[in-house]
Design a protein around this motif. Structure first.
Motif, PDB file in Angstrom:
ATOM      1  N   LYS A  15     -37.468   9.674 -19.926  1.00 24.47           N
ATOM      2  CA  LYS A  15     -37.037   9.045 -18.664  1.00 24.47           C
ATOM      3  C   LYS A  15     -36.763   7.545 -18.842  1.00 24.47           C
ATOM      4  CE  LYS A  15     -38.182  12.452 -15.498  1.00 24.47           C
ATOM      5  NZ  LYS A  15     -39.485  13.085 -15.379  1.00 24.47           N
ATOM      6  N   ILE A  16     -37.094   7.011 -20.027  1.00 16.09           N
ATOM      7  CA  ILE A  16     -36.875   5.575 -20.254  1.00 16.09           C
ATOM      8  C   ILE A  16     -35.403   5.379 -20.635  1.00 16.09           C
ATOM      9  CG2 ILE A  16     -37.485   3.606 -21.735  1.00 16.09           C
ATOM     10  CD1 ILE A  16     -40.238   4.860 -22.049  1.00 16.09           C
ATOM     11  N   PRO A  17     -34.674   4.563 -19.859  1.00 13.74           N
ATOM     12  CA  PRO A  17     -33.255   4.404 -20.210  1.00 13.74           C
ATOM     13  C   PRO A  17     -33.071   3.699 -21.553  1.00 13.74           C
ATOM     14  CG  PRO A  17     -33.853   2.940 -18.396  1.00 13.74           C
ATOM     15  CD  PRO A  17     -35.064   3.765 -18.695  1.00 13.74           C
ATOM     16  N   LYS A  18     -32.169   4.239 -22.360  1.00 16.39           N
ATOM     17  CA  LYS A  18     -31.921   3.635 -23.682  1.00 16.39           C
ATOM     18  C   LYS A  18     -30.707   2.701 -23.618  1.00 16.39           C
ATOM     19  CE  LYS A  18     -34.028   7.256 -26.460  1.00 16.39           C
ATOM     20  NZ  LYS A  18     -34.554   8.037 -25.340  1.00 16.39           N
ATOM     21  N   THR A  19     -29.756   3.074 -22.772  1.00 14.73           N
ATOM     22  CA  THR A  19     -28.550   2.251 -22.653  1.00 14.73           C
ATOM     23  C   THR A  19     -28.475   1.684 -21.241  1.00 14.73           C
ATOM     24  OG1 THR A  19     -27.498   3.763 -24.179  1.00 14.73           O
ATOM     25  CG2 THR A  19     -26.041   2.267 -23.008  1.00 14.73           C
ATOM     26  N   GLY A  20     -28.115   0.426 -21.145  1.00 10.76           N
ATOM     27  CA  GLY A  20     -28.027  -0.223 -19.834  1.00 10.76           C
ATOM     28  C   GLY A  20     -26.685   0.002 -19.169  1.00 10.76           C
ATOM     29  N   LEU A  21     -26.571  -0.522 -17.945  1.00  6.48           N
ATOM     30  CA  LEU A  21     -25.308  -0.366 -17.210  1.00  6.48           C
ATOM     31  C   LEU A  21     -24.185  -1.200 -17.832  1.00  6.48           C
ATOM     32  CD1 LEU A  21     -26.833  -0.381 -13.663  1.00  6.48           C
ATOM     33  CD2 LEU A  21     -25.525   1.494 -14.649  1.00  6.48           C
ATOM     34  N   THR A  22     -24.559  -2.173 -18.655  1.00  2.00           N
ATOM     35  CA  THR A  22     -23.519  -2.955 -19.332  1.00  2.00           C
ATOM     36  C   THR A  22     -23.006  -2.218 -20.564  1.00  2.00           C
ATOM     37  OG1 THR A  22     -25.171  -4.011 -20.700  1.00  2.00           O
ATOM     38  CG2 THR A  22     -24.566  -5.165 -18.673  1.00  2.00           C
ATOM     39  N   LYS A  54     -42.469  -2.487 -23.048  1.00  4.85           N
ATOM     40  CA  LYS A  54     -41.931  -3.068 -21.798  1.00  4.85           C
ATOM     41  C   LYS A  54     -40.536  -3.633 -22.071  1.00  4.85           C
ATOM     42  CE  LYS A  54     -46.261  -4.435 -19.709  1.00  4.85           C
ATOM     43  NZ  LYS A  54     -47.242  -5.441 -20.032  1.00  4.85           N
ATOM     44  N   PRO A  55     -39.623  -3.484 -21.087  1.00  5.37           N
ATOM     45  CA  PRO A  55     -38.298  -4.069 -21.312  1.00  5.37           C
ATOM     46  C   PRO A  55     -38.389  -5.591 -21.470  1.00  5.37           C
ATOM     47  CG  PRO A  55     -38.436  -2.993 -19.138  1.00  5.37           C
ATOM     48  CD  PRO A  55     -39.768  -2.817 -19.794  1.00  5.37           C
ATOM     49  N   CYS A  56     -37.695  -6.109 -22.459  1.00  5.18           N
ATOM     50  CA  CYS A  56     -37.761  -7.545 -22.749  1.00  5.18           C
ATOM     51  C   CYS A  56     -36.837  -8.291 -21.779  1.00  5.18           C
ATOM     52  CB  CYS A  56     -37.345  -7.763 -24.198  1.00  5.18           C
ATOM     53  SG  CYS A  56     -37.011  -9.466 -24.592  1.00  5.18           S
ATOM     54  N   ARG A  57     -37.402  -9.250 -21.027  1.00  3.15           N
ATOM     55  CA  ARG A  57     -36.609  -9.957 -20.010  1.00  3.15           C
ATOM     56  C   ARG A  57     -35.530 -10.837 -20.634  1.00  3.15           C
ATOM     57  NH1 ARG A  57     -33.280 -11.391 -17.844  1.00  3.15           N
ATOM     58  NH2 ARG A  57     -32.995 -12.613 -15.976  1.00  3.15           N
ATOM     59  N   SER A  58     -35.925 -11.553 -21.707  1.00  2.00           N
ATOM     60  CA  SER A  58     -34.950 -12.523 -22.232  1.00  2.00           C
ATOM     61  C   SER A  58     -33.945 -11.899 -23.204  1.00  2.00           C
ATOM     62  CB  SER A  58     -35.675 -13.676 -22.919  1.00  2.00           C
ATOM     63  OG  SER A  58     -36.537 -13.150 -23.886  1.00  2.00           O
ATOM     64  N   CYS A  59     -34.232 -10.647 -23.673  1.00  2.00           N
ATOM     65  CA  CYS A  59     -33.284 -10.044 -24.645  1.00  2.00           C
ATOM     66  C   CYS A  59     -32.234  -9.177 -23.962  1.00  2.00           C
ATOM     67  CB  CYS A  59     -34.001  -9.177 -25.664  1.00  2.00           C
ATOM     68  SG  CYS A  59     -35.644  -9.683 -26.070  1.00  2.00           S
ATOM     69  N   ASN A  60     -32.458  -8.811 -22.694  1.00  2.45           N
ATOM     70  CA  ASN A  60     -31.508  -7.940 -21.995  1.00  2.45           C
ATOM     71  C   ASN A  60     -30.782  -8.729 -20.915  1.00  2.45           C
ATOM     72  OD1 ASN A  60     -32.248  -5.189 -23.118  1.00  2.45           O
ATOM     73  ND2 ASN A  60     -34.239  -5.886 -22.387  1.00  2.45           N
ATOM     74  N   THR A  61     -29.614  -8.216 -20.490  1.00  2.30           N
ATOM     75  CA  THR A  61     -28.961  -8.856 -19.350  1.00  2.30           C
ATOM     76  C   THR A  61     -29.802  -8.526 -18.112  1.00  2.30           C
ATOM     77  OG1 THR A  61     -27.661  -6.936 -18.761  1.00  2.30           O
ATOM     78  CG2 THR A  61     -26.653  -8.481 -20.324  1.00  2.30           C
ATOM     79  N   PHE A  77     -32.018  -5.215 -17.474  1.00  2.00           N
ATOM     80  CA  PHE A  77     -33.450  -5.390 -17.265  1.00  2.00           C
ATOM     81  C   PHE A  77     -33.868  -4.743 -15.942  1.00  2.00           C
ATOM     82  CE2 PHE A  77     -37.001  -7.965 -15.584  1.00  2.00           C
ATOM     83  CZ  PHE A  77     -37.930  -7.740 -16.593  1.00  2.00           C
ATOM     84  N   GLN A  78     -33.047  -4.957 -14.910  1.00  2.00           N
ATOM     85  CA  GLN A  78     -33.367  -4.381 -13.603  1.00  2.00           C
ATOM     86  C   GLN A  78     -33.330  -2.851 -13.665  1.00  2.00           C
ATOM     87  OE1 GLN A  78     -30.499  -6.484 -11.185  1.00  2.00           O
ATOM     88  NE2 GLN A  78     -32.083  -7.830 -10.360  1.00  2.00           N
ATOM     89  N   LEU A  79     -32.394  -2.325 -14.428  1.00  5.20           N
ATOM     90  CA  LEU A  79     -32.314  -0.861 -14.567  1.00  5.20           C
ATOM     91  C   LEU A  79     -33.585  -0.346 -15.262  1.00  5.20           C
ATOM     92  CD1 LEU A  79     -30.281   1.688 -14.363  1.00  5.20           C
ATOM     93  CD2 LEU A  79     -30.081   1.347 -16.825  1.00  5.20           C
ATOM     94  N   ALA A  80     -33.967  -1.040 -16.357  1.00  2.00           N
ATOM     95  CA  ALA A  80     -35.119  -0.593 -17.139  1.00  2.00           C
ATOM     96  C   ALA A  80     -36.423  -0.721 -16.362  1.00  2.00           C
ATOM     97  CB  ALA A  80     -35.186  -1.394 -18.431  1.00  2.00           C
ATOM     98  N   THR A  81     -36.489  -1.664 -15.428  1.00  2.00           N
ATOM     99  CA  THR A  81     -37.725  -1.839 -14.656  1.00  2.00           C
ATOM    100  C   THR A  81     -37.675  -1.076 -13.329  1.00  2.00           C
ATOM    101  OG1 THR A  81     -36.795  -3.918 -13.818  1.00  2.00           O
ATOM    102  CG2 THR A  81     -38.385  -4.082 -15.610  1.00  2.00           C
ATOM    103  N   GLY A  82     -36.638  -0.266 -13.175  1.00  7.69           N
ATOM    104  CA  GLY A  82     -36.576   0.614 -11.993  1.00  7.69           C
ATOM    105  C   GLY A  82     -36.081  -0.072 -10.740  1.00  7.69           C
ATOM    106  N   LYS A  83     -35.552  -1.296 -10.877  1.00  7.12           N
ATOM    107  CA  LYS A  83     -35.073  -2.010  -9.671  1.00  7.12           C
ATOM    108  C   LYS A  83     -33.699  -1.505  -9.252  1.00  7.12           C
ATOM    109  CE  LYS A  83     -38.043  -5.906  -9.711  1.00  7.12           C
ATOM    110  NZ  LYS A  83     -38.366  -6.558 -10.971  1.00  7.12           N
ATOM    111  N   ILE A  84     -33.014  -0.835 -10.183  1.00  5.91           N
ATOM    112  CA  ILE A  84     -31.720  -0.234  -9.864  1.00  5.91           C
ATOM    113  C   ILE A  84     -31.869   1.259 -10.116  1.00  5.91           C
ATOM    114  CG2 ILE A  84     -29.312  -0.042 -10.611  1.00  5.91           C
ATOM    115  CD1 ILE A  84     -29.407  -2.965 -11.389  1.00  5.91           C
ATOM    116  N   ALA A 105     -27.366   5.075 -10.506  1.00  4.68           N
ATOM    117  CA  ALA A 105     -26.340   4.138 -10.018  1.00  4.68           C
ATOM    118  C   ALA A 105     -25.174   4.167 -10.991  1.00  4.68           C
ATOM    119  CB  ALA A 105     -26.919   2.730  -9.962  1.00  4.68           C
ATOM    120  N   SER A 106     -23.972   4.085 -10.463  1.00  4.49           N
ATOM    121  CA  SER A 106     -22.824   4.072 -11.364  1.00  4.49           C
ATOM    122  C   SER A 106     -22.268   2.649 -11.401  1.00  4.49           C
ATOM    123  CB  SER A 106     -21.761   5.043 -10.879  1.00  4.49           C
ATOM    124  OG  SER A 106     -21.554   4.869  -9.514  1.00  4.49           O
ATOM    125  N   LYS A 107     -21.484   2.370 -12.411  1.00  2.00           N
ATOM    126  CA  LYS A 107     -20.967   1.003 -12.493  1.00  2.00           C
ATOM    127  C   LYS A 107     -19.452   1.010 -12.346  1.00  2.00           C
ATOM    128  CE  LYS A 107     -20.295   0.841 -17.367  1.00  2.00           C
ATOM    129  NZ  LYS A 107     -20.488   0.347 -18.652  1.00  2.00           N
TER     130      LYS A 107
END
Ligand code: FAD
Length: 179
Positions: free
Chosen positions: A6-13, A24-31, A35-42, A46-48
């Motif tokens: 269930k952990i996303p491997k690829t981001g929306l970018t 834990k998703p790295c805040r400074s290494c991801n857009t 980061f929001q996708l990986a932390t469940g905020k999105i 959601a589609s892009k």
């Protein structure tokens, strides 16, 4: 324990999401978006959509609305890109030979814009304010204003450790379009 599937491997970018040693998703290494996708905020479903300048996510509708979506507040990147778009678009329409009134209005507009622009922190704000005050917009002509604006934008790029834009391409980018 989170199910690894269930952990996303690829981001929306489209980039691989980077996790630290604790998983834990790295805040400074991801857009921010990834980061929001990986932390469940999105929501993961959601589609892009890609527009000319932005990659946007399609969010659920606001309850009771047929059109307005639950778009989150803008990031500093979105605010910045939108602001530069507005400023260069204003520059593209600035007269070749502005009247004294037009010159005064442009000077006042730029000074106010810089005062109200929502910057990150006071030290950045002070530095950019200082750079603005040192160079002062050249409002005497179309060429003068746009050359000043490009150089000022490059000062901000430099401050943010971004590549300098080759200002000879200003008109292709913001006024005439590319051949
Ligand atoms: P942007 O810099 O937003 O540029 C958009 C487009 O303009 C580029 O894709 C390119 O095609 C074109 N371009 C780039 N440089 C030039 C140039 N010199 N002349 C003409 N066209 C050009 N962000 C922070 O993180 N911290 C800050 O303190 C901060 N302060 C800012 C202060 C102001 C007044 C403004 C307007 C923005 C500020 N920003 C700040 C936002 C930052 O400048 C960028 O807008 C943001 O990082 C997104 O960058 P970007 O790579 O999409 O390109």
């Amino acid at each position: 324990m989170v199910d690894p599937s269930k952990i996303p491997k690829t981001g929306l970018t489209g980039r691989t999401i980077i996790y630290d040693e604790d998983g834990k998703p790295c805040r400074s290494c991801n857009t921010l978006l990834d980061f929001q996708l990986a932390t469940g905020k999105i929501p993961k479903n959601a589609s892009k959509v890609s527009t000319e300048t932005f990659t946007e996510v399609i969010f659920d509708l606001i309850p009771g609305s047929r059109t307005y979506r639950k778009v989150p507040p803008p990031t500093k990147e979105v605010i910045g890109r939108s602001s530069w778009t507005l400023l260069h678009a204003i520059g593209a329409k600035y007269p070749e030979a502005p009247t004294q009134i037009q010159q005064d209005e442009m000077s006042r507009f730029m000074a106010l814009f810089m005062r109200v622009y929502p910057m990150d922190d006071s030290s950045t704000f002070n530095e950019i304010q200082k750079a603005f005050k040192e160079t002062r917009p050249n409002v005497s002509s179309y060429k003068g204003f746009n050359s000043w604006l490009c150089n000022f934008h490059n000062k901000v790029n430099e401050r943010l450790k971004k590549e300098k834009f080759d200002t000879t391409f200003w008109e292709d980018r913001w006024a005439n379009g590319w051949e």
